[in-house]
Every structure is written in C-alpha cells, then in structure tokens.
Design a protein around this motif. Structure first.
Motif, PDB file in Angstrom:
ATOM      1  N   GLN B   3       0.755  -1.132  -0.043  1.00  0.00           N
ATOM      2  CA  GLN B   3       0.217  -0.030  -0.062  1.00  0.00           C
ATOM      3  C   GLN B   3       0.849   1.325   0.032  1.00  0.00           C
ATOM      4  O   GLN B   3       0.699   2.079  -0.699  1.00  0.00           O
ATOM      5  CB  GLN B   3      -0.909   0.125   1.180  1.00  0.00           C
ATOM      6  N   SER B   4       1.798   1.244   0.749  1.00  0.00           N
ATOM      7  CA  SER B   4       2.694   2.507   1.032  1.00  0.00           C
ATOM      8  C   SER B   4       3.495   2.926  -0.315  1.00  0.00           C
ATOM      9  O   SER B   4       3.781   3.867  -0.672  1.00  0.00           O
ATOM     10  CB  SER B   4       3.641   2.193   2.313  1.00  0.00           C
ATOM     11  N   ALA B   5       3.624   1.751  -1.047  1.00  0.00           N
ATOM     12  CA  ALA B   5       4.449   2.090  -2.284  1.00  0.00           C
ATOM     13  C   ALA B   5       3.695   2.869  -3.270  1.00  0.00           C
ATOM     14  O   ALA B   5       4.162   4.041  -3.823  1.00  0.00           O
ATOM     15  CB  ALA B   5       4.804   0.568  -3.075  1.00  0.00           C
ATOM     16  N   SER B   6       2.469   2.491  -3.643  1.00  0.00           N
ATOM     17  CA  SER B   6       1.494   3.310  -4.513  1.00  0.00           C
ATOM     18  C   SER B   6       1.018   4.235  -3.681  1.00  0.00           C
ATOM     19  O   SER B   6       1.222   4.395  -2.706  1.00  0.00           O
ATOM     20  CB  SER B   6       0.455   2.112  -5.116  1.00  0.00           C
ATOM     21  N   ARG B   7       0.211   5.045  -4.352  1.00  0.00           N
ATOM     22  CA  ARG B   7      -0.659   6.240  -3.725  1.00  0.00           C
ATOM     23  C   ARG B   7      -1.854   5.619  -2.826  1.00  0.00           C
ATOM     24  O   ARG B   7      -2.205   4.567  -2.991  1.00  0.00           O
ATOM     25  CB  ARG B   7      -1.505   6.852  -4.910  1.00  0.00           C
ATOM     26  N   ARG B   8      -1.742   6.090  -1.595  1.00  0.00           N
ATOM     27  CA  ARG B   8      -2.659   5.756  -0.560  1.00  0.00           C
ATOM     28  C   ARG B   8      -3.995   6.030  -1.011  1.00  0.00           C
ATOM     29  O   ARG B   8      -4.100   7.117  -1.471  1.00  0.00           O
ATOM     30  CB  ARG B   8      -2.166   6.563   0.791  1.00  0.00           C
ATOM     31  N   LYS B   9      -4.848   5.280  -0.694  1.00  0.00           N
ATOM     32  CA  LYS B   9      -6.313   5.477  -1.098  1.00  0.00           C
ATOM     33  C   LYS B   9      -6.876   6.446  -0.309  1.00  0.00           C
ATOM     34  O   LYS B   9      -6.292   6.943   0.948  1.00  0.00           O
ATOM     35  CB  LYS B   9      -7.146   4.075  -0.816  1.00  0.00           C
TER      36      LYS B   9
END
Lengths: 429, 429
Positions: B3-9
């Motif tokens: 999760q922390s790699a991509s944009r957080r929701k």
C-alpha cells in the motif's frame, strides 16, 4: 411602621446587572413592593464574559437565573421583558408585553458598546457586552480556524487567522491575552495544516499606554506579558476606518483581519436618550449627588448608566464595584425616605482597587498604594472573581474549568453552535 | 505493505456521530488517508441531549471537538463542511465550500426527526436531534414559565404551562420524566404567581405501551414512575393534527399546549434520497450484509442511515451501540480489502441491552434476560453514560452537574440565550 397601613409603594427596577441586583438585595424586605425587570432571565457576571468568548467557560457558568437570586424575597417580582418607553407624568412604564405603574423607578440599564459616533463599524467589529456577543465571537474565532485549516489560499489563511482587539482597557487586555493563549497553546494540537501559533493578535490602544488608570509600571508589565503571548500591541494608535475584514489605523496601516472585536468604548444604554433624560456626551444620565435624576426625585439612575463626580470629586468609573455601591446607596436613600428618616450623606465612591489578568498565571493588581504583578496577583484575581460570582454551583463549575485549563491547556467549550432563531418563541398563545 | 508504495487510498467519511467516529478510530493508522467531514465542529453525545433541553447540562458538556478526538492521528483530516452532492461516476463529493475526490466513501449521515409525511408539523412541534434543537426547547420551556408568571389570563397560563411530548420510546420517556421533575421540583421555588407543579406534561404514545422493545414489566414500571412525576401518559393515542399551540389526538381530544416536542419518529438524512441511493420507506439506505451500498462497492453506509436485517435475522436498531459496531465493522472490512486479506463474515449486531432513565433515581435496564428497575438501574445508567461520554473534561463536568442536581434539586443551565445569527460568519474574506 406607618408604611404597612397605607398602600405599599411600588418600586420598579430596570436592569438586573450588578447595580439593579445590589439595589434589590440591599433594600429592606417588606418596606415596598419591588418589580425587577430585565430582558434576560439571568444576571450576568460580565467580568468573566471574555472567557466565554474564548471558549474557556460556558454561558451558564457565569449567568444565574434572576428568579433564583430572589427566590426567598416575597416582596420582589421578577419580570422578563424589555422597556420601550416611560410616561413620567403618569408614572407608567411601557414594556414589550405589558405596562406597569410605579412610585419609584431605579434605572440600572447599563451601557452598551460605543463606537464614538461610527455606529456602522458595529457591523464588522462586534463588541463584548452580552452572552450573545460572547457566543458570536467564539463561533467566529473557532470557525475562522476551521476555514483556515482547509483553505488553499495563503493570503486568505492569513486574514482568517488575524485577530484585532480594539481598546487597551481591562476587557481588551484580558481578551487579547486569552486569544494569545488560545492560538499559541490551546488550539495548536488540533490543527495540522496551519500552525495556529502563527495567528496574529493585534491590540490597538489609542492612549500612549495600556490600562491608563493603572500605575505606568503595571501598564508596562501588561504590555510585556502580552508581547510574550505573541500579541502585537500598538499604543497611540487610533482606528480611522473599519470595513469588512479590514481595519485602518491613523498611521495609514491597514490590517486585513476576519476577526475584529471592539472593546474601545462604552456609551449609556440608548433608552436614556430616547426618554429625553439629561445625558452626557456618552449617553449616560447625569445624576445628582444622591443618584436621583435631576427634575425626577422619584427616579434613581445607578451603575454604568449614571454619570457622576462624587462628593469627594472622584469621577465614578463604570465598573462592577461602583455599580454595587451605587445600588446599595440608592436602596439606603430610598429606604430612609419611605421610613421618614434623615437623608444619608451624598454618595462617595470607595475604590477597592483594580485588577486585570493577562493570560496564564499573570495579572496586575492595584489597591490604593499596593501594586502587585505576576502569579500572586493572578491568584488574587482568581479568588476575587470566584468570590463575586453569584451561585455556588457556578463557583464550582468555573473553578473546575480553570483547574482543568491550567493543567491540560485545553479549553472546555470549543464548540460552534448557532441556534436558529425561533420565531414561535416570541408568540403568545 | 504494498500500500505504501503506491498512492494511498483516500477514504471520505461523512458524519462524525457514533458511526463515523467509530470507523475512524477503528481504521488502522497509516493504511489510507481519511477525511472526516461534519457540518459541526463537534461530536455530539446524543443520549444526553434531552438533559440540555431540560437545562440540566450545557451544550459543551456533551460535545467534544472532532479535531481533539483525532489530534494524534496524522492520517485523518477533519473538515467542517456540509455535503451537497456526490458524483458517483467520477467519485467526487461536493460540499458548500469545496469538492473532494474519494476512493472509498463512508456515509454516516444519521437520521433526522421524522413526521410520517406531515412535515408541516415540524413548525409547531420541533424534534430533538441536535444541540440547536435542545437549546430551542430549553429557551421555549423557560420562556413559557417566564410568560406564565406574569400573565393575567388563566387560559393562557394553562396553555403556556402545558407540555406535550409525542413518542413513547426512550427519548420521549426520558424527556417527559425530566420535564416532570423540572416542573414539579426544580422550578417550583423560582415562581411566585404560578404553581409550576400545576404544569401539565403529556406523553403521547401510539403503541399500546411505552418502550415497546422492552419487556412489558419494564414498560409498566416506566409508566408508573412517569405518573408519579405528574406526567399524563396516553398510550394507544395517535396524533392526527398539530397546529400552533394545539395538538389533536385520534380520539378527538384537543390539547392546547405552547410546548410540543416531537420524539415520535426518525427518518434517514434527506441526503440519501437526494443522491438517488436505494432507500427504505423511512429514507434509510438499504445496505448489503457487509454494509456496502448495493451497486456501489466503494461506498459504505453505517449507523442510523443504514437499514439492515443482519445475518442472524435481527433488524438492527437505530441506536448508538449499533452505530459503533457498524463503524468498527466497516473499518475491518475496508482494512481487509486494502491489505488484500480475506473478507470478514457478514455484520452481526450484538445487543448489549437497553436502558432508559425516568427522572430522579429511577431507570429501567434490560440486558439479555436480565431486567432491572429502580435505583440500581439508575446507577447503572449513570455509569454507562459517563463511561461512553467522550472527553475526560466532559465526564467531570457532567458528573459534577449530576451530583449538584441530585443534592440541590437545582438545574445548572436555566438561562435563556438566543444568539443572533451572525451573517458574517458565513462569509469568506
């Protein structure tokens, strides 16, 4: 007493502030029938009103129902109503809902915020005289931070978080100090996008120093403490224009501020002028040495509405202790008259001293030649204010809140409420 | 975590009642960005709202600033704003002051007072859902007595001192009991011309007994206690008309009353219908077993706005514990999804029991098969409500008020305040 044989005289007291309440409390029970009229159902402890404005206290902490104060006095009738006119000839007082006949009238109608003739400034710079004012200021201050927290425009954020207090008397000093604390310390943890300690609090004073009636050393102490709290103190500065979110000083400086609070002046309640009574420049009733209204021996004016230089040549100030003393004095004069006893000597104001708090654990105190600053003065301020507060329940609530605030740096009443005005409230069935 | 790699929701939670706050508290920190939106700056402890209406408590006693609740959560942004529309296609939520893009939406918008289609009754019979409602009721009740005290017409006095509470659920029962105490005991000493214990309090209930979901023995106990407090309880009575200072029942009886308070029904917040979401007859959103909105897997509806029969066939009631449980459950479901973990089993409501207080030292309590009435139930009620109240300061204030009230029979907040609506408050600079 011959009094009880004939019809008892009817005294109407208008206003349940310090003066009106003191008159009723001091007037001997059973000597006359008293009707106490106020447009509110409560007596307000105005010296702590600024703490309602800064979310320290709740309105009910500093307000006591008038009926409760006099619940044991069978000779006192309490009326919630608003005076609209008085017929001095027939001695009839007209209110919104009813009329009353009086034999004696005690006008304790107090003062309101004064703008030195610039009444249009009231729209942008509200005063701090009643609970409604205090709640409006609280709502405005808290809303301004709510807005600023999520505002993308830095210049708008700056305007929203700028507070201008006009007036360097005790109210202005105490309010500016409380706003300094609120922004520097209390709200800090609550906001993430803005740094509330960057909020600007201005205190504008027209005189060359703060708290002019105090000793210059105390003025200087107050100024230093305010500066420590981040307040930008501007002395010898006069306001020349107030507009929407803007204030202009006589040196040409323009401050953009969403929150402007006017503590600069008071003037007598407009009713005095409307009634055609002899008033001074600020609308206060000029009274005789026994607090009677010239030409109307049956009417007394006491408290902030009365303008008087006392028998010792002292200009009586518009403060709570003066109102209390005037209330008690008028009660003594009228009681003597009704009992056919000699008239008491003219009113003399006894100055018990002055005090003002400047934020946390700092205050100035002046009693005669005694001057005190700092923590001890602050403790003195706390004790005097708690002692004067009407209602045991209120004393405990306020003390509890203060202890919490001192320990936690948290304000207890940081909620924004704007009750709808209820049109039905005004209808009678 | 990937999760922390991509944009957080980005999760937008609308409503900071029990459901919305529970969701935010239960949602794992740092897993997403959360924006919590409410039109007020505070979380309201609604179960004690009736005590604000009857002048027992101050608004700030039962309201906690939302920012303060989440001041340590860096992943939660608090916004004071009001939702006006949602574009489900582009996932954009429109508010009065700004718009927000969301990945997930949690609707915790709650319920409002419902009039079973007779919305015009709202004008004469206000409900009790928010602080504004409670202050309006308080002002009305206290003003009615102020008026009655000085009213020469006995029929007007009767009308002014008649109170009708419509609805025999917990809110109606608690409010009627508190009004019974206020008129019978608390205000008695304050008034001299009227006997406040002659004030009439009606409780109108359409069902054959009070507190229908409770055991009949508890309903009967509540009825008896209310009658002892002077409340005129009318069961199996339906309101057919509400007019200015008048209410008509289905048996033809007309009650003249200046104070009518509607606690009879709730309906989903009108926003749900306005958005075109699938709602039931009372405007609540029909949710799936995992609290998602049908056709919108990215939207959850929790608390009073959600209509659900749970996996065990229990109709989930619109009460605070259900909202808390739904909030925590939705947080669990969404956290599992974001972490790519298995989906939790469907929502099951756990009934922790119900309780209602009826005036001083009397309450009913039902937990499973345990039923309790009287003093012990009342102590239980006190403890549970104090424990649930958010904010340590509030707990102490409320406890202090309650102790005072118990000892002195005096209400702490008997003041009538109607702040002017401040037009400037709504302006941005």
């Amino acid at each position: 007493m011959t009094q009880s044989a004939s019809r008892r005289k009817h005294i109407v007291v208008v206003g349940a502030g310090f003066g009106g309440v003191a008159f009723c409390q001091a007037f001997p029970e059973g000597l006359a029938d008293i009707t106490l009229v106020d447009r509110n159902n409560y007596h307000l402890f105005q010296p702590l009103l600024y703490q309602v404005a800064t979310a320290d206290l709740s309105p009910s902490d500093i307000a006591e129902p008038i009926r409760t104060i006099f619940d044991r006095r069978r000779d006192i009738t309490v009326l919630m109503d608003e005076v609209t006119g008085i017929d001095f000839q027939s001695r009839i007082i007209t209110m919104r809902r009813r009329t009353l006949q009086y034999d004696y009238l005690v006008l304790a109608i107090g003062a309101r915020t004064g703008y030195f003739g610039n009444d249009d400034w009231a729209r942008y710079a509200g005063g701090l005289k009643g609970i409604e004012d205090a709640l409006n200021i609280r709502n405005r201050v808290l809303s301004a931070f709510e807005e600023a927290e999520n505002c993308p425009d830095p210049s708008q954020v700056k305007c929203l978080t700028t507070f201008v207090v006009v007036g360097g008397g005790p109210t202005g000093v105490e309010l500016a100090g409380a706003l300094g604390e609120l922004t520097r310390r209390v709200l800090r943890r609550d906001f993430k996008n803005i740094d509330t300690s960057q909020a600007r609090v201005f205190l504008i004073q027209s005189a060359p120093r703060l708290l002019p009636p105090y000793h210059p050393a105390l003025s200087e102490y107050a100024r230093q403490k305010l500066v420590q709290l981040g307040v930008d103190v501007r002395v010898s500065s006069r306001v020349v224009r107030v507009g929407p979110h803007q204030i202009e000083l006589d040196n040409g400086k323009i401050i953009e501020a969403a929150n402007i609070i006017w503590c600069a002046g008071v003037e007598g309640h407009p009713l005095a002028r409307k009634l055609g009574l002899p008033t001074d420049r600020t609308g206060r009733i000029q009274v005789e040495p026994d607090l009677r209204v010239p030409g109307h021996p049956e009417i007394f004016a006491i408290g902030d509405i009365a303008a008087l230089t006392d028998a010792k040549g002292v200009v009586v100030p518009g403060v709570a202790p003066a109102a209390l003393q005037m209330g008690r004095y008028a009660a003594r004069v009228l009681a003597a008259e009704l009992r056919g006893r000699p008239k008491p000597p003219p009113f003399v104001y006894f100055d018990k001293g002055s005090m003002a708090t400047i934020g946390r654990a700092a205050a100035v105190l002046e009693v005669g030649k005694l001057r005190m600053t700092g923590f001890l003065a602050w403790i003195g301020w706390l004790i005097v204010h708690l002692a004067m507060l009407v209602g045991f329940n209120n004393k405990v609530s306020v003390l509890t809140e203060w202890i919490f605030r001192y320990i936690t740096y948290r304000q207890g009443a940081r909620i924004i409420t704007t009750p709808r005005t209820d049109e039905l409230l005004q209808e009678t069935p």
